[in-house]
Design a protein around this motif. Structure first.
Motif, PDB file in Angstrom:
ATOM      1  N   ALA A 389     -10.115  -3.902  -2.212  1.00  0.00           N
ATOM      2  CA  ALA A 389     -10.165  -2.943  -3.318  1.00  0.00           C
ATOM      3  C   ALA A 389      -9.261  -1.746  -3.074  1.00  0.00           C
ATOM      4  O   ALA A 389      -8.663  -1.208  -4.007  1.00  0.00           O
ATOM      5  CB  ALA A 389     -11.603  -2.471  -3.526  1.00  0.00           C
ATOM      6  N   PRO A 392      -5.090  -2.283  -3.949  1.00  0.00           N
ATOM      7  CA  PRO A 392      -4.698  -2.225  -5.364  1.00  0.00           C
ATOM      8  C   PRO A 392      -5.045  -0.893  -6.030  1.00  0.00           C
ATOM      9  O   PRO A 392      -4.322  -0.441  -6.927  1.00  0.00           O
ATOM     10  CB  PRO A 392      -5.480  -3.384  -5.996  1.00  0.00           C
ATOM     11  N   CYS A 393      -6.133  -0.253  -5.613  1.00  0.00           N
ATOM     12  CA  CYS A 393      -6.475   1.057  -6.192  1.00  0.00           C
ATOM     13  C   CYS A 393      -5.412   2.092  -5.850  1.00  0.00           C
ATOM     14  O   CYS A 393      -5.063   2.937  -6.687  1.00  0.00           O
ATOM     15  CB  CYS A 393      -7.839   1.516  -5.689  1.00  0.00           C
ATOM     16  N   ALA A 396      -2.598   1.495  -8.068  1.00  0.00           N
ATOM     17  CA  ALA A 396      -2.977   1.838  -9.444  1.00  0.00           C
ATOM     18  C   ALA A 396      -2.858   3.336  -9.672  1.00  0.00           C
ATOM     19  O   ALA A 396      -2.407   3.791 -10.744  1.00  0.00           O
ATOM     20  CB  ALA A 396      -4.399   1.354  -9.726  1.00  0.00           C
ATOM     21  N   ALA A 527       0.175  -6.155  -4.732  1.00  0.00           N
ATOM     22  CA  ALA A 527      -0.068  -4.935  -5.500  1.00  0.00           C
ATOM     23  C   ALA A 527       1.220  -4.244  -5.932  1.00  0.00           C
ATOM     24  O   ALA A 527       1.264  -3.629  -7.001  1.00  0.00           O
ATOM     25  CB  ALA A 527      -0.920  -3.976  -4.672  1.00  0.00           C
ATOM     26  N   SER A 531       1.941  -3.138  -9.707  1.00  0.00           N
ATOM     27  CA  SER A 531       1.962  -1.723 -10.085  1.00  0.00           C
ATOM     28  C   SER A 531       3.262  -1.344 -10.781  1.00  0.00           C
ATOM     29  O   SER A 531       3.266  -0.508 -11.696  1.00  0.00           O
ATOM     30  CB  SER A 531       1.755  -0.852  -8.845  1.00  0.00           C
ATOM     31  N   ALA A 560      -3.686  -1.055 -16.860  1.00  0.00           N
ATOM     32  CA  ALA A 560      -4.712  -1.597 -15.970  1.00  0.00           C
ATOM     33  C   ALA A 560      -4.852  -3.102 -16.148  1.00  0.00           C
ATOM     34  O   ALA A 560      -5.030  -3.843 -15.171  1.00  0.00           O
ATOM     35  CB  ALA A 560      -6.045  -0.897 -16.238  1.00  0.00           C
ATOM     36  N   THR A 561      -4.775  -3.570 -17.390  1.00  0.00           N
ATOM     37  CA  THR A 561      -4.877  -5.008 -17.648  1.00  0.00           C
ATOM     38  C   THR A 561      -3.736  -5.766 -16.973  1.00  0.00           C
ATOM     39  O   THR A 561      -3.949  -6.797 -16.325  1.00  0.00           O
ATOM     40  CB  THR A 561      -4.862  -5.279 -19.159  1.00  0.00           C
ATOM     41  N   ILE A 564      -4.232  -5.641 -13.001  1.00  0.00           N
ATOM     42  CA  ILE A 564      -5.295  -6.505 -12.475  1.00  0.00           C
ATOM     43  C   ILE A 564      -4.918  -7.974 -12.591  1.00  0.00           C
ATOM     44  O   ILE A 564      -5.058  -8.757 -11.636  1.00  0.00           O
ATOM     45  CB  ILE A 564      -6.618  -6.225 -13.206  1.00  0.00           C
ATOM     46  N   ALA A 565      -4.420  -8.364 -13.760  1.00  0.00           N
ATOM     47  CA  ALA A 565      -4.084  -9.768 -13.977  1.00  0.00           C
ATOM     48  C   ALA A 565      -2.971 -10.222 -13.035  1.00  0.00           C
ATOM     49  O   ALA A 565      -3.053 -11.297 -12.408  1.00  0.00           O
ATOM     50  CB  ALA A 565      -3.673  -9.985 -15.433  1.00  0.00           C
ATOM     51  N   PHE A 567      -2.005  -8.800 -10.218  1.00  0.00           N
ATOM     52  CA  PHE A 567      -2.442  -8.726  -8.818  1.00  0.00           C
ATOM     53  C   PHE A 567      -3.242  -9.972  -8.435  1.00  0.00           C
ATOM     54  O   PHE A 567      -3.017 -10.570  -7.375  1.00  0.00           O
ATOM     55  CB  PHE A 567      -3.270  -7.476  -8.593  1.00  0.00           C
ATOM     56  N   LEU A 568      -4.193 -10.377  -9.280  1.00  0.00           N
ATOM     57  CA  LEU A 568      -5.001 -11.554  -8.964  1.00  0.00           C
ATOM     58  C   LEU A 568      -4.149 -12.817  -8.940  1.00  0.00           C
ATOM     59  O   LEU A 568      -4.363 -13.706  -8.110  1.00  0.00           O
ATOM     60  CB  LEU A 568      -6.130 -11.689  -9.986  1.00  0.00           C
TER      61      LEU A 568
END
Length: 592
Positions: A389, A392-393, A396, A527, A531, A560-561, A564-565, A567-568
């Motif tokens: 977590a 990536p935070c 972000a 990430a 980003s 953010a969408t 997250i997408a 990154f995963l």
């Protein structure tokens, strides 16, 4: 089977580490709740565990999340009521004082030294550690009560030390001293809350300490909301240090004090439910407190150096903020620094602190037993689990810092919110070494080594102070605090290098470094491009949409969408087993 597949199975087991069990406890016949490491199905005790850690961490993470969210709502209401300029700076300086003094005079020792001592007393004492805990409570009440009285009397001197520039303006000085005399007694209740929480943590009850701060936030929100309702918001009333009334100062001050008092007293029912009864005991000699206080001397120096560094930052930030506000740039002082820091620390508090709080009693037991391998495995697990977590935070915050802050602090004005967003972006990547350092220091504390963390913090404080002073001298006033935020993260990069080497030597030259570095490198590899894409989308939308609030909301949601997408997706391509384990755990809990 390839190495990556084996790593995936091991990472999945890393989320299963503790089991909660009830054992015969005190002489009074009540049961004590303790935690123990147990093997996972099909695994060893050293590598596996049970769902207890994730359950404990989830309870704490949920409580911390709600606490942090209400904490953000609190800062939003504060920003609306007082603005983000010099008036809010006076409150920030006054409200920072009790925390700094509390940590200096005893808070660091309570958090770092007494948890292992409480665990040992529960294991070794016939009463399950009840007498030791009561002596500790009595010591905290006596010492912090006396210190609080002295500090309230000396409030003007503390303000002069914290901000000489504020002391040269009579109105700001008057308001800051008034706020300080309401805020300083909160240090007493901080100590009560922490010692009760550590007693509960040592007994395997982790939730109360994370949930009770919500009560504090609610009461402060109510007091600042009442202030805005009665006296008007800063943007409408133009309230300042010269126009705020004694009644307004009293409303905010009493609300701040009442919030901490309720937070502390709310711990009492949890203690009673755990079977613990509070009884003041003044028989301190010969019962182990002296040993703990001896260990605490290095912790005292640790926090002394740390707080000295923060005093430097506060003095420089308040001066820079006052100069920048005269040039029409609000949100560039200590309020901007504190608000950005609060948001930046949220992932650390929700993930890293929650995981390590649950693991710390077990690390302390393994260290006491001389099981260096178990300590190494827990440190490695804490680093890799939290990184899923944290990394990536951090990216972000770098990509979406400005729209995020502009959405949150829209009530404080567009210019002020944007400036706070730049400060958050400067903090961003420093979150990674900041989290790593927190995990590594738990290893030293488990071995009752408080000297090494002191020297590490000395490095951080010196680098941060030197970097902040350089930023103050070389950068324009409106960018000085942004530069200070950047140097804060750089200081922790150096600290991690020092701490890693020393802990590795302490554990016999093995800290699972290859596996940890590989995990972090792959997380950064996923990430970084995510980003970049998210930041590009957000910047385009901020420029395309005219209404500031709508632009910030749209940019944040879309960015953010994308982040997250992507990154995963990249984590799956890079075969990051820790991310797979986390996703599978979430899907299982959602019933899929």
């Amino acid at each position: 089977m390839d190495a990556e597949g084996d790593g995936s199975r091991t990472a999945a087991r890393d989320f299963e580490t503790l089991r909660i069990r009830r054992v015969p406890g005190s002489a009074a016949g009540v049961n004590s709740v303790v935690t123990e490491a147990v093997p996972a199905p099909g695994g060893s005790s050293g590598a596996g565990g049970s769902p207890g850690l994730m359950k404990s961490s989830a309870v704490m993470a949920a409580g911390t999340l709600v606490s942090r969210l209400t904490g953000f709502l609190r800062t939003l209401v504060m920003g609306a009521a007082l603005g983000v300029g010099t008036l809010n700076d006076t409150y920030q300086v006054a409200n920072t004082l009790p925390t700094m003094i509390y940590v200096l005079v005893g808070g660091g020792a309570l958090n770092a030294v007494f948890v292992p001592q409480l665990v040992r007393s529960m294991k070794e004492d016939s009463d399950g550690g009840a007498a030791y805990a009561n002596r500790l409570i009595t010591l905290v009440v006596t010492f912090l009560g006396s210190a609080t009285l002295i500090c309230v009397v000396a409030a003007p001197e503390f303000i002069r030390v914290m901000s000489p520039s504020m002391a040269t303006h009579p109105d700001q000085m008057r308001v800051a001293v008034a706020f300080a005399r309401y805020c300083l007694p909160t240090m007493f209740f901080m100590g009560i809350h922490v010692v009760m929480g550590q007693i509960l943590n040592a007994r395997g009850r982790f939730g109360a300490m994370m949930w009770t701060p919500v009560l504090n936030n609610i009461l402060i929100i109510a007091s600042f909301g009442s202030f805005a309702w009665v006296f008007g918001t800063a943007s409408r009333s133009g309230i300042s240090a010269s126009t705020i009334t004694p009644q307004g100062t009293r409303l905010l001050g009493v609300g701040t004090l009442l919030g901490l008092a309720v937070q502390a007293l709310a711990m009492v029912p949890y203690l009673r439910d755990s079977g613990f009864r509070i009884r003041l005991r003044f028989d301190w000699r010969g019962h182990g407190l002296g040993k703990a206080l001896g260990l605490a001397k290095w912790t005292f120096l640790f926090v002394l150096v740390n707080q000295a560094g923060m005093v430097v930052v506060t003095r420089l930030a308040t001066a820079a903020g006052a100069a920048a506000e005269k040039s029409g740039h609000p949100g560039t002082g200590i309020t901007a620094y504190n608000y950005a820091l609060l948001l930046w620390q949220m992932p650390q508090a929700i993930i890293t602190v929650s995981v390590m709080t649950a693991v710390l009693p077990r690390i302390a037991r393994a260290a006491a037993d001389g099981d260096h391998g178990a300590v190494r495995d827990d440190i490695s697990q804490g680093l890799r689990t939290s990184a899923v977590a944290i990394v990536p935070c951090a990216f972000a915050f770098l990509a979406l810092g400005v729209p995020l802050i502009q959405l949150l602090y829209a009530g404080a004005g567009e210019e002020g919110a944007r400036n706070i967003g730049f400060v958050l972006m400067a903090f961003a990547l420093g979150l990674i070494p900041y989290s790593v350092q927190y995990v590594l220091l738990r290893g030293f504390y488990a071995y009752e080594d408080t000297r090494t963390p002191f020297f590490n913090t000395l490095v951080v404080a010196l680098v941060n102070a030197a970097g902040s002073f350089t930023a103050y001298l070389l950068l324009p006033a409106r960018w000085a605090v942004t530069g200070m935020a950047l140097t804060y993260g750089l200081a922790y990069v150096i600290c991690v290098g020092v701490a890693w080497k020393r802990l590795r030597d302490r554990l016999g030259g093995d800290l699972d470094g290859r596996r940890v570095v590989r995990t972090y490198a792959r997380l950064v590899g996923a990430a970084l491009p995510a980003s970049l894409a998210a930041g590009s989308v957000a910047a385009w939308l901020m420029a395309a949409v005219q209404a500031p609030a709508v632009a910030a909301l749209t940019a944040l949601a879309a960015g953010a969408t994308v982040l997250i997408a992507l990154f995963l997706l990249l984590a799956r391509v890079l075969r990051i087993s820790e991310v797979d384990a986390m996703v599978n755990m979430v899907r299982t809990r959602l019933g899929r």
